[in-house]
Enzyme design. Structure first.
Site, short mmCIF file in Angstrom:
data_model
loop_
_atom_site.label_atom_id
_atom_site.label_comp_id
_atom_site.label_asym_id
_atom_site.label_seq_id
_atom_site.Cartn_x
_atom_site.Cartn_y
_atom_site.Cartn_z
N SER A 209 7.20 -5.06 -7.41
CA SER A 209 7.08 -6.42 -7.27
C SER A 209 6.18 -7.20 -8.12
O SER A 209 6.15 -8.42 -8.28
CB SER A 209 6.16 -6.70 -5.81
OG SER A 209 6.96 -6.56 -4.78
N LYS B 148 -2.21 -14.47 -6.82
CA LYS B 148 -1.23 -14.36 -5.64
C LYS B 148 -1.94 -14.46 -4.55
O LYS B 148 -2.73 -14.13 -4.15
CB LYS B 148 -0.53 -13.02 -6.14
CG LYS B 148 0.54 -12.51 -5.05
CD LYS B 148 1.14 -11.20 -5.35
CE LYS B 148 2.16 -10.88 -4.22
NZ LYS B 148 2.99 -9.51 -4.65
N SER C 151 8.04 -9.36 -5.12
CA SER C 151 7.47 -10.20 -3.92
C SER C 151 6.43 -11.43 -4.67
O SER C 151 6.35 -12.38 -4.36
CB SER C 151 6.72 -9.76 -3.13
OG SER C 151 5.56 -9.06 -3.63
#
Length: 493
Positions: free
Chosen positions: A183, A79, A159
Site C-alpha cells: 500500500s 494518511k 491503500s
C-alpha cells in the site's frame, strides 16, 4: 521564483535556511494548491489551514533563532490511518464518524518534533483494505495522471492513494503512508513517486489504526529518493508504547543517497517472471538491471521458490488479523452508533451500516479462517508458508546478495470503476503480486519511478533489502532515479 510547491523537501530546507521564503509563505502556497485541486482529485478528506499556519509561524520563529529541525517548515499530508490529536482520524471509514483522538501517533509526533507542518488528512482505502483507493467512505481518489490523449479518470493505487496523488499533484511536499501488502509501493509506482516500506519494527505502529498487526508498517511517499530518506529519518524510532518497534539506531539515511553502488550484488528473482506479465514491464526490468551493471554493481539470478504461495497466504493472514482488530468497532465507545432493540442488535446494525463492502468481505474471510475446524487448515498453514517465504529471502541474502530488483506492479494504473476489477476482487488482489512477499517476510522494500509506458503513464521498479538495511535501499534507489529521471503529470485539475 520557482513555484514553491515544486520544491523538493531538500530544496525547501535550503531555501528556508537562506530566507528565500518563509515557512508561512510555503504553507499558504500549498493550501492554495489544495483549494484549487482537491475538488478534482479528492486526495484530502480534511484540511487543517489554521493548524498549518500556526505550525508554520512556529517554524519561522525557530528558524530565526537558529533552532531549525530536520523537517522545519515542510508541509506534509497525513494518511487518515494515523491518529492526529484533535483532528479527523477515521481510516476512511463511516464507522469512525466524528472520531478525533485525544492523542498523537508516534510517527506524526516525531515529524512535528522535527518541525514539519500538517496540511490535513489524506484519503485512503477503508481501513487500508484496497489497491485502488476506491473503497473509501469519502469516495475514490483520482490520480493526477492521465493516459496520453485520454480524459479517463485513473486510480492512484491503494491503500495510500491519497498520499501518492497529493505528492504527485504537488498538494503536499511529502506524505505519510502505510504498507500491509504493497500500500506504499503500488501507489508510488502508479503515480511516479518514491515510496518505501521499512523493515517491520523500524517505525512505531502506536497510534496507527490497525489492519493486520503483523504486516502493517508506516513509511513515507515523496517525490525523490532523497526526500524519502529525509522523511524516513524522522519517522523511524524506538517506541516503548509499541512492543514490536525495534531498538536499533536510526542511520543518517540522507547521507547515503548518491553514494556508489560499485561492488553491490543485485539479485533478479526468476519467480517474479509471472505468466502474462506485459512486455513493457519485462523490458523495464531488464533496463533496470543494465543501469546497475553500468553503475558497477553485479547482477545475479536468484531463486525465491515459495513466491507463488505468497499471495494466497497473505489473503489468509491479513483478513484473519483484520477480523480480530476490527472487532473493537461496535458503536459503544466512539464513532458511528445505530440504535437497536438491544446491545446485540445495536452491534449488528452499527457494523452493517459502518463497514463498506470490501471490509465486510475481508472480515468474513478472516472470521472463517480463524473458526474452529478451519484454523489449522488455513491460518496455521499460511503462517508456516510465511516462514518458508522468509527463509527464501534469508538464503539469498546469506549468499551475499545486497538487494533484489523486481517490478513494483504488474501494470500501469487502471481506470476508476474498472468493470473487470469490480466484477472480480481477485484481479484487484493480483496488483499486490510483487509486493506482498516483502510484508510476509518483514523486509524493507522501495518503489522508484523508472519510466513511462506506451500511454505515458508511470511504471516503477522495486528494490527489496536486507532486514533494517533501508540505507542500502536508498543508496541503490538513487541509481534508478538518476538513470530514469523524474516524472510529473501534466496539470488538468
Amino acid at each position: 521564483m520557482t513555484d514553491l510547491t515544486c520544491l523538493t523537501i531538500a530544496e525547501i530546507g535550503e531555501g528556508l535556511a537562506v530566507k528565500d521564503f518563509s515557512a508561512l509563505e510555503l504553507t499558504d502556497a500549498y493550501l492554495a494548491a489544495i483549494e484549487g485541486g482537491n475538488g478534482a482529485l479528492n486526495a484530502y478528506v480534511a484540511v487543517t489551514p489554521e493548524k498549518a499556519r500556526e505550525m508554520a509561524k512556529a517554524s519561522d520563529t525557530r528558524i530565526t533563532k537558529g533552532e531549525a529541525g530536520l523537517l522545519e517548515g515542510v508541509p506534509l499530508g497525513i494518511k487518515d490511518l494515523f491518529c492526529t490529536e484533535g483532528v479527523h482520524s477515521q481510516a476512511g471509514s463511516h464507522i469512525l464518524d466524528g472520531f478525533k483522538p485525544t492523542y498523537e501517533s508516534t510517527v506524526t509526533a516525531n515529524l512535528w518534533a522535527d518541525g514539519a507542518v500538517m496540511l490535513g488528512k489524506l484519503n485512503m482505502d477503508e481501513f487500508a483494505m484496497g489497491s485502488s483507493n476506491e473503497t473509501s467512505h469519502y469516495g475514490p481518489v483520482v490520480s493526477p495522471w492521465r493516459a496520453r490523449g485520454s480524459n479517463m479518470a485513473l486510480v492512484p493505487g491503494g491503500s495510500s492513494g491519497g498520499s501518492a496523488a497529493a505528492v504527485a499533484a504537488r498538494l503536499c511536499a511529502g506524505a505519510t503512508a502505510t504498507d500491509t501488502g504493497g500500500s506504499i509501493r503500488q501507489p508510488a509506482a502508479f503515480t511516479g513517486t518514491v515510496g518505501i516500506k521499512p523493515t517491520y519494527g523500524r517505525c512505531s505502529r502506536w497510534g496507527i489504526v490497525a489492519f493486520a498487526s503483523s504486516l502493517d508498517q508506516a513509511g513515507p511517499i515523496a517525490r525523490t529518493v532523497k526526500d524519502a530518506a529525509i522523511l524516513m529519518k524522522s519517522m523511524a524510532s524506538i517506541d516503548p508504547k509499541d512492543s514490536t518497534s525495534a531498538d536499533m539506531e536510526v542511520p543518517d539515511y540522507p547521507a547515503v543517497v548518491g553514494q556508489s553502488v560499485k561492488g553491490m550484488k543485485i539479485g533478479i528473482p526468476k519467480e517474479y517472471r509471472v505468466e502474462g506479465m506485459p512486455e513493457e514491464i519485462e523490458a523495464l526490468w531488464h533496463k533496470g538491471a543494465e543501469w546497475y551493471r553500468d553503475a558497477g554493481a553485479e547482477i545475479v539470478e536468484v531463486s525465491l521458490p515459495h513466491t507463488k504461495y505468497a499471495l494466497p497466504a497473505y489473503y489468509i493472514v491479513a483478513p484473519a488479523e483484520a477480523s480480530s482488530n476490527l472487532a473493537r468497532y461496535d458503536g459503544v465507545r466512539y464513532g458511528l452508533r445505530v440504535d437497536g432493540e438491544d446491545i446485540i442488535d445495536m452491534y449488528e446494525k452499527t457494523r452493517a451500516a459502518g463497514f463498506g463492502r470490501e471490509v465486510k468481505r475481508r472480515v468474513m474471510i478472516g472470521t472463517y479462517v480463524l473458526s474452529a475446524g478451519y484454523y489449522d487448515a488455513y491460518y496455521l498453514r499460511a503462517q508456516k508458508v510465511r516462514t518458508l517465504i522468509k527463509r527464501d529471502f534469508e538464503e539469498v541474502f546469506e549468499a551475499g546478495v545486497d538487494a533484489i530488483l523486481t517490478p513494483a506492479t504488474p501494470s500501469a494504473a487502471f481506470g476508476v470503476a474498472d468493470e473487470d476489477m469490480a466484477a472480480d476482487p481477485v484481479k484487484m488482489y493480483l496488483n499486490d503480486v510483487f509486493t506482498v512477499t516483502v510484508n510476509m517476510a518483514g523486509l524493507p522494500g522501495i518503489a522508484v519511478p523508472a519510466g513511462l509506458d506506451e500511454k505515458g503513464l508511470p511504471l516503477g521498479l522495486q528494490l527489496i533489502g536486507r532486514p533494517f538495511d533501508e540505507a542500502g535501499l536508498f543508496k541503490a534507489a538513487q541509481i534508478i532515479e538518476d538513470a530514469a529521471g523524474s516524472f510529473a503529470p501534466d496539470r488538468w485539475w
